[in-house]
Write a protein that holds these residues in place. Structure first.
Motif, PDB file in Angstrom:
ATOM      1  N   ILE A   1       0.836  -1.207   0.000  1.00  0.00           N
ATOM      2  CA  ILE A   1       0.000   0.000   0.000  1.00  0.00           C
ATOM      3  C   ILE A   1       0.868   1.253   0.000  1.00  0.00           C
ATOM      4  O   ILE A   1       0.649   2.185  -0.793  1.00  0.00           O
ATOM      5  N   ASP A   2       1.867   1.276   0.861  1.00  0.00           N
ATOM      6  CA  ASP A   2       2.704   2.467   0.978  1.00  0.00           C
ATOM      7  C   ASP A   2       3.517   2.719  -0.283  1.00  0.00           C
ATOM      8  O   ASP A   2       3.791   3.865  -0.643  1.00  0.00           O
ATOM      9  N   GLY A   3       3.920   1.651  -0.976  1.00  0.00           N
ATOM     10  CA  GLY A   3       4.788   1.809  -2.136  1.00  0.00           C
ATOM     11  C   GLY A   3       4.083   1.957  -3.457  1.00  0.00           C
ATOM     12  O   GLY A   3       4.720   2.243  -4.482  1.00  0.00           O
ATOM     13  N   ALA A   4       2.759   1.761  -3.486  1.00  0.00           N
ATOM     14  CA  ALA A   4       2.013   1.775  -4.741  1.00  0.00           C
ATOM     15  C   ALA A   4       1.300   3.106  -4.957  1.00  0.00           C
ATOM     16  O   ALA A   4       0.892   3.774  -4.018  1.00  0.00           O
ATOM     17  N   ASP A   5       1.134   3.450  -6.226  1.00  0.00           N
ATOM     18  CA  ASP A   5       0.310   4.601  -6.608  1.00  0.00           C
ATOM     19  C   ASP A   5      -1.143   4.181  -6.806  1.00  0.00           C
ATOM     20  O   ASP A   5      -2.065   4.961  -6.550  1.00  0.00           O
ATOM     21  N   ILE A   6      -1.331   2.960  -7.291  1.00  0.00           N
ATOM     22  CA  ILE A   6      -2.664   2.393  -7.498  1.00  0.00           C
ATOM     23  C   ILE A   6      -2.690   1.053  -6.786  1.00  0.00           C
ATOM     24  O   ILE A   6      -1.820   0.204  -7.009  1.00  0.00           O
ATOM     25  N   VAL A   7      -3.686   0.850  -5.924  1.00  0.00           N
ATOM     26  CA  VAL A   7      -3.811  -0.402  -5.172  1.00  0.00           C
ATOM     27  C   VAL A   7      -5.028  -1.158  -5.686  1.00  0.00           C
ATOM     28  O   VAL A   7      -6.154  -0.640  -5.660  1.00  0.00           O
ATOM     29  N   ILE A   8      -4.809  -2.386  -6.143  1.00  0.00           N
ATOM     30  CA  ILE A   8      -5.894  -3.228  -6.639  1.00  0.00           C
ATOM     31  C   ILE A   8      -6.250  -4.257  -5.578  1.00  0.00           C
ATOM     32  O   ILE A   8      -5.386  -4.991  -5.091  1.00  0.00           O
ATOM     33  N   LEU A   9      -7.536  -4.316  -5.236  1.00  0.00           N
ATOM     34  CA  LEU A   9      -8.024  -5.299  -4.271  1.00  0.00           C
ATOM     35  C   LEU A   9      -8.448  -6.553  -5.014  1.00  0.00           C
ATOM     36  O   LEU A   9      -9.389  -6.534  -5.809  1.00  0.00           O
ATOM     37  N   ALA A  10      -7.744  -7.652  -4.773  1.00  0.00           N
ATOM     38  CA  ALA A  10      -8.063  -8.937  -5.398  1.00  0.00           C
ATOM     39  C   ALA A  10      -8.095 -10.011  -4.317  1.00  0.00           C
ATOM     40  O   ALA A  10      -7.439 -11.047  -4.401  1.00  0.00           O
ATOM     41  N   LEU A  11      -8.888  -9.732  -3.294  1.00  0.00           N
ATOM     42  CA  LEU A  11      -8.951 -10.547  -2.083  1.00  0.00           C
ATOM     43  C   LEU A  11     -10.331 -11.177  -1.929  1.00  0.00           C
ATOM     44  O   LEU A  11     -11.306 -10.700  -2.509  1.00  0.00           O
TER      45      LEU A  11
ATOM     46  N   LYS B   1      -5.269   6.617  -1.060  1.00  0.00           N
ATOM     47  CA  LYS B   1      -4.778   5.934  -2.254  1.00  0.00           C
ATOM     48  C   LYS B   1      -5.885   5.803  -3.295  1.00  0.00           C
ATOM     49  O   LYS B   1      -7.085   5.814  -2.967  1.00  0.00           O
ATOM     50  N   LEU B   2      -5.491   5.667  -4.553  1.00  0.00           N
ATOM     51  CA  LEU B   2      -6.437   5.286  -5.583  1.00  0.00           C
ATOM     52  C   LEU B   2      -6.614   3.770  -5.482  1.00  0.00           C
ATOM     53  O   LEU B   2      -5.687   2.999  -5.743  1.00  0.00           O
ATOM     54  N   VAL B   3      -7.803   3.344  -5.068  1.00  0.00           N
ATOM     55  CA  VAL B   3      -8.095   1.932  -4.822  1.00  0.00           C
ATOM     56  C   VAL B   3      -8.981   1.408  -5.944  1.00  0.00           C
ATOM     57  O   VAL B   3      -9.996   2.019  -6.282  1.00  0.00           O
ATOM     58  N   VAL B   4      -8.599   0.281  -6.518  1.00  0.00           N
ATOM     59  CA  VAL B   4      -9.368  -0.365  -7.576  1.00  0.00           C
ATOM     60  C   VAL B   4      -9.926  -1.672  -7.024  1.00  0.00           C
ATOM     61  O   VAL B   4      -9.180  -2.537  -6.559  1.00  0.00           O
ATOM     62  N   ASP B   5     -11.234  -1.805  -7.067  1.00  0.00           N
ATOM     63  CA  ASP B   5     -11.912  -2.977  -6.524  1.00  0.00           C
ATOM     64  C   ASP B   5     -12.157  -3.996  -7.634  1.00  0.00           C
ATOM     65  O   ASP B   5     -13.001  -3.796  -8.498  1.00  0.00           O
TER      66      ASP B   5
END
Length: 231
Positions: free
Chosen positions: A73-83, A99-103
């Motif tokens: 999370i800290d190192g990314a510009d875009i975080v993709i949730l694939a959980l 953060k810009l979060v992509v679901d």
């Protein structure tokens, strides 16, 4: 898996965003592989220590970097949730807030079981997840096709067999950013205004699990977007 793991687009490491993927399962590793093939730096986490997924990442996503969830999370510009959706309460919501979060997730009963917080809420699943995370920048994308389709059906821009991926959100700039990502991954982006309207391509809708060209997908989503979901 793609036959060619070489990046299809060369991007400057100084300007390209770093992609962080939370989840090292089937969807997460496919999205990580697409991102690497498009020339992005990729950070990926699974449950527990990065050492637990190091071999999987090395084999399935060469060049991606295993890390802790916090470091992704800290190192990314875009975080993709694939959980799995059950994992949402365990995420460090404060770290994700700006953060810009992509679901890329879905509520899928055969996998998730019955989750009352989703089955009894008339809102779309992405609206619920955004609220749980208190995320201020949130886009639904990469969620209406199976991982096999994501892995196998990407095509260069202009290819007559290229299919579309829908994305929904409330901020035009964030939608544009994620649309660029969708295009780089090999799909025609179909922007749907309003996260609320992401319900039109979540599980149990006509758009779900059916690869389509952009015009066809637009018609299907337009026909479903104003239908109130049933509880």
């Amino acid at each position: 898996m793609r036959d060619d793991d070489a990046p299809r687009t060369h991007r400057s490491s100084e300007t390209a965003p770093t992609i962080g993927i939370l989840g090292a399962g089937k969807v997460g590793t496919v999205l990580a592989r697409l991102a690497r093939a498009a020339g992005y730096r990729v950070l990926i986490s699974g449950s527990g220590s990065p050492d637990r997924i190091a071999l999987i990442v090395e084999v399935l996503v060469p060049g991606a970097e295993p890390a802790t969830t916090a470091d992704v999370i800290d190192g990314a510009d875009i975080v993709i949730l694939a959980l799995p959706l059950r994992s949402i309460p365990n995420l460090p919501a404060e770290r994700l807030r700006e953060k810009l979060v992509v679901d890329a997730m879905n509520y899928w009963e055969p996998t998730d079981g019955t989750l009352a917080e989703f089955s009894e809420d008339p809102r779309g699943t992405s609206e619920i997840v955004r609220e749980r995370l208190a995320a201020t920048r949130f886009v639904k994308a990469f969620s209406h096709l199976g991982y096999h389709d994501l892995d196998e059906l990407g095509r260069p821009a202009g290819d007559e067999d290229r299919i579309a991926l829908a994305l929904a959100g409330d901020d035009a700039a964030d939608l544009a950013t994620v649309a660029t990502l969708v295009d780089a991954f090999g799909f025609d982006p179909l922007v749907v205004d309003g996260l609320r309207n992401g319900r039109a391509f979540q599980a149990h809708t006509p758009a779900f699990g059916d690869p389509m060209a952009r015009a066809d997908l637009a018609r299907v989503i337009e026909g479903a977007r104003d239908i109130e979901p049933t509880v």
